[in-house]
Design a protein around this motif. Structure first.
Motif, mmCIF file in Angstrom:
data_model
loop_
_atom_site.group_PDB
_atom_site.id
_atom_site.type_symbol
_atom_site.label_atom_id
_atom_site.label_comp_id
_atom_site.label_asym_id
_atom_site.label_seq_id
_atom_site.Cartn_x
_atom_site.Cartn_y
_atom_site.Cartn_z
ATOM 1 N N MET A 1 0.841 -1.188 0.000
ATOM 2 C CA MET A 1 0.000 0.000 0.000
ATOM 3 C C MET A 1 0.884 1.249 0.000
ATOM 4 O O MET A 1 1.743 1.414 0.855
ATOM 5 N N LYS A 2 0.673 2.122 -0.971
ATOM 6 C CA LYS A 2 1.400 3.382 -1.006
ATOM 7 C C LYS A 2 0.712 4.380 -0.075
ATOM 8 O O LYS A 2 -0.509 4.398 0.037
ATOM 9 N N PHE A 3 1.512 5.200 0.579
ATOM 10 C CA PHE A 3 0.967 6.145 1.556
ATOM 11 C C PHE A 3 1.828 7.395 1.586
ATOM 12 O O PHE A 3 2.946 7.433 1.050
ATOM 13 N N THR A 4 1.296 8.419 2.236
ATOM 14 C CA THR A 4 2.053 9.637 2.534
ATOM 15 C C THR A 4 1.851 9.953 4.000
ATOM 16 O O THR A 4 0.713 10.014 4.469
ATOM 17 N N LYS A 5 2.938 10.121 4.718
ATOM 18 C CA LYS A 5 2.818 10.562 6.110
ATOM 19 C C LYS A 5 2.850 12.085 6.120
ATOM 20 O O LYS A 5 3.723 12.712 5.511
ATOM 21 N N ASN A 11 0.504 16.715 14.774
ATOM 22 C CA ASN A 11 -0.614 15.759 14.776
ATOM 23 C C ASN A 11 -0.507 14.988 13.473
ATOM 24 O O ASN A 11 -0.887 15.482 12.412
ATOM 25 N N ASP A 12 0.089 13.791 13.526
ATOM 26 C CA ASP A 12 0.482 13.094 12.304
ATOM 27 C C ASP A 12 -0.434 11.922 11.975
ATOM 28 O O ASP A 12 -0.879 11.190 12.857
ATOM 29 N N TYR A 13 -0.693 11.762 10.684
ATOM 30 C CA TYR A 13 -1.519 10.667 10.182
ATOM 31 C C TYR A 13 -0.876 10.058 8.949
ATOM 32 O O TYR A 13 -0.081 10.707 8.252
ATOM 33 N N ILE A 75 -7.655 17.438 8.294
ATOM 34 C CA ILE A 75 -8.327 17.932 7.092
ATOM 35 C C ILE A 75 -7.472 18.977 6.378
ATOM 36 O O ILE A 75 -7.531 19.107 5.149
ATOM 37 N N ARG A 76 -6.658 19.727 7.128
ATOM 38 C CA ARG A 76 -5.721 20.641 6.461
ATOM 39 C C ARG A 76 -4.721 19.865 5.615
ATOM 40 O O ARG A 76 -4.371 20.273 4.506
ATOM 41 N N CYS A 77 -4.269 18.737 6.132
ATOM 42 C CA CYS A 77 -3.336 17.900 5.376
ATOM 43 C C CYS A 77 -4.007 17.286 4.149
ATOM 44 O O CYS A 77 -3.372 17.124 3.104
ATOM 45 N N VAL A 78 -5.289 16.942 4.270
ATOM 46 C CA VAL A 78 -6.036 16.450 3.109
ATOM 47 C C VAL A 78 -6.024 17.511 2.014
ATOM 48 O O VAL A 78 -5.791 17.210 0.830
ATOM 49 N N ALA A 79 -6.265 18.761 2.402
ATOM 50 C CA ALA A 79 -6.267 19.849 1.424
ATOM 51 C C ALA A 79 -4.912 19.986 0.741
ATOM 52 O O ALA A 79 -4.831 20.155 -0.488
ATOM 53 N N LYS A 80 -3.848 19.907 1.530
ATOM 54 C CA LYS A 80 -2.505 20.004 0.941
ATOM 55 C C LYS A 80 -2.242 18.824 0.007
ATOM 56 O O LYS A 80 -1.699 18.995 -1.093
ATOM 57 N N TYR A 81 -2.651 17.634 0.437
ATOM 58 C CA TYR A 81 -2.402 16.442 -0.386
ATOM 59 C C TYR A 81 -3.083 16.558 -1.752
ATOM 60 O O TYR A 81 -2.447 16.357 -2.790
ATOM 61 N N VAL A 275 5.624 14.735 5.462
ATOM 62 C CA VAL A 275 6.813 14.196 6.120
ATOM 63 C C VAL A 275 7.589 13.310 5.149
ATOM 64 O O VAL A 275 8.762 13.535 4.881
ATOM 65 N N PHE A 276 6.912 12.294 4.609
ATOM 66 C CA PHE A 276 7.531 11.460 3.576
ATOM 67 C C PHE A 276 6.485 10.604 2.888
ATOM 68 O O PHE A 276 5.382 10.383 3.395
ATOM 69 N N ASP A 277 6.834 10.115 1.701
ATOM 70 C CA ASP A 277 6.042 9.145 0.968
ATOM 71 C C ASP A 277 6.663 7.771 1.163
ATOM 72 O O ASP A 277 7.883 7.648 1.326
ATOM 73 N N GLY A 278 5.823 6.738 1.143
ATOM 74 C CA GLY A 278 6.371 5.403 1.317
ATOM 75 C C GLY A 278 5.417 4.323 0.831
ATOM 76 O O GLY A 278 4.346 4.594 0.276
ATOM 77 N N GLU A 279 5.829 3.093 1.050
ATOM 78 C CA GLU A 279 5.023 1.934 0.696
ATOM 79 C C GLU A 279 5.199 0.876 1.778
ATOM 80 O O GLU A 279 6.320 0.651 2.260
#
Length: 282
Positions: A1-5, A11-13, A75-81, A275-279
Motif C-alpha cells: 500500500m502506497k501512503f504519505t505521512k 498531529n500526524d496521520y 483535514i488541512r493535510c487532506v487539502a494540501k495532499y 513528512v515522507f512518501d512510502g510503501e
C-alpha cells in the motif's frame, strides 16, 4: 500500500489516496500503521476518497482503530495532499467528513500549499448532541458551561462543545505540569460521556491567547488537535475569557481560531506538512 505521512503541528496521520488504493479493513490497517515501533507511526489513518456530495471525502480512523468524525489538523493535510499531488487545481475545496461537509481555502506558495483556512462550521452546544449527560446532575441545563464534574475523586469544571466530534474543555492553572497520561483516560471514559470524549486542558494567558494540551479519544495525547483548538476558542469566548479571535498554543505549534459573530461559524487557520512518501506491505 502506497501512503504519505503528513502532519499538522505534529498531529500526524498516514494518508492513503483511495482513488488508487483499496483498503479492505481500515480499522485494522489503522492499528498497524499507527504503531510507532512496528508500523509507520502516527495518530491514525486518513483515507482520501471520492465523494458524491463534495470534492473529496476524508475517512479517518484513530490509532486504536476507532472511527473518528473529524480532525482539524487532518483535514488541512487532506487539502494540501489533493492540491500538491495533483488531484485538484482549485484553491477552494469541499471535503465530506462524518462531522459534515467542511470548506477549505488554500494559500499556495511556489506551487505548494503553505496554509489552509478551514470553515469548521457552527459549534454544537446542546449537551445531548455533543453528547454529554447532564440529566440528573445538579448543574443540569441546556449548555455545558463551566459545569462541575468529579474525575478520580477531584472536582473539575468543564465546558462542552462539539465541532463534529465531542470535546470537554477544562481550565487548569498548570497545563505543562499536568500528568495527562493519568487523568486523560479517566476523562475519556467517564460515565458522563456516552461516546467517550476529547479533553482539552487549557490555561488562559491573555484575552487573545490560550495554551492547551489535549487527550484525544482513541489516540491519547497528541501534539495538536484542530477541532480541540476550536473547542477551546469557543469555550473561552463563552466563558468571557477571550476575544472572538484567539491564538491557541499547542505542543506542536499555534493555530489561529476565529468564531465569527455574523455566521456563527468557527474558522481555523494553520499549516500542513508532508513528512515522507512510502510503501508498506500489509
Amino acid at each position: 500500500m502506497k501512503f504519505t505521512k503528513m502532519q499538522g503541528l505534529g498531529n500526524d496521520y498516514v494518508y492513503v489516496n483511495c482513488f488508487k488504493e483499496k483498503i479492505d479493513n481500515p480499522p485494522e490497517v489503522a492499528k498497524i500503521v499507527s504503531d510507532r515501533h512496528f508500523g509507520i507511526g502516527s495518530d491514525g489513518l486518513i483515507m482520501i476518497n471520492p465523494s458524491k456530495v463534495a470534492d473529496f471525502e476524508m475517512e479517518m480512523y484513530n490509532a486504536d482503530g476507532s472511527r473518528g468524525e473529524m480532525c482539524g489538523n487532518g483535514i488541512r493535510c487532506v487539502a494540501k495532499y489533493v492540491y500538491d499531488y495533483g488531484l485538484t487545481d482549485k484553491t477552494h475545496i469541499s471535503v465530506e467528513t462524518l462531522g459534515g461537509i467542511k470548506y477549505l481555502d488554500l494559500t499556495v506558495k511556489d506551487g505548494k500549499v503553505a496554509l489552509v483556512r478551514v470553515d469548521m462550521g457552527e459549534p454544537e452546544l446542546d449537551p445531548e448532541k455533543i453528547p454529554i449527560i447532564m440529566k440528573g446532575y445538579s448543574d443540569e441545563s441546556d449548555r455545558v458551561l463551566n459545569a462541575q464534574i468529579k474525575v478520580d475523586g477531584k472536582e473539575y469544571h468543564m465546558t462542552g462543545v462539539s465541532m463534529g466530534n465531542p470535546h470537554d474543555v477544562v481550565y487548569i492553572d498548570d497545563v505543562q505540569g499536568l500528568d495527562i497520561e493519568k487523568i486523560g483516560p479517566k476523562f475519556e471514559n467517564h460515565e458522563r460521556f456516552p461516546q467517550r470524549i476529547n479533553t482539552e486542558f487549557a490555561r488562559v494567558i491573555d484575552r487573545k491567547t490560550v495554551e492547551m494540551r489535549v487527550w484525544e479519544r482513541g489516540s491519547g495525547e497528541t501534539l495538536a488537535c484542530g477541532t480541540g483548538a476550536c473547542a477551546v476558542a469557543v469555550a473561552s469566548i463563552l466563558n468571557g475569557y477571550t476575544e472572538r479571535e484567539v491564538e491557541i498554543r499547542l505542543l506542536g505549534g499555534n493555530l489561529q481560531i476565529e468564531w465569527n459573530e455574523e455566521d456563527n461559524h468557527v474558522y481555523m487557520t494553520g499549516p500542513a506538512t508532508v513528512v515522507f512518501d512510502g510503501e508498506i506491505e500489509l
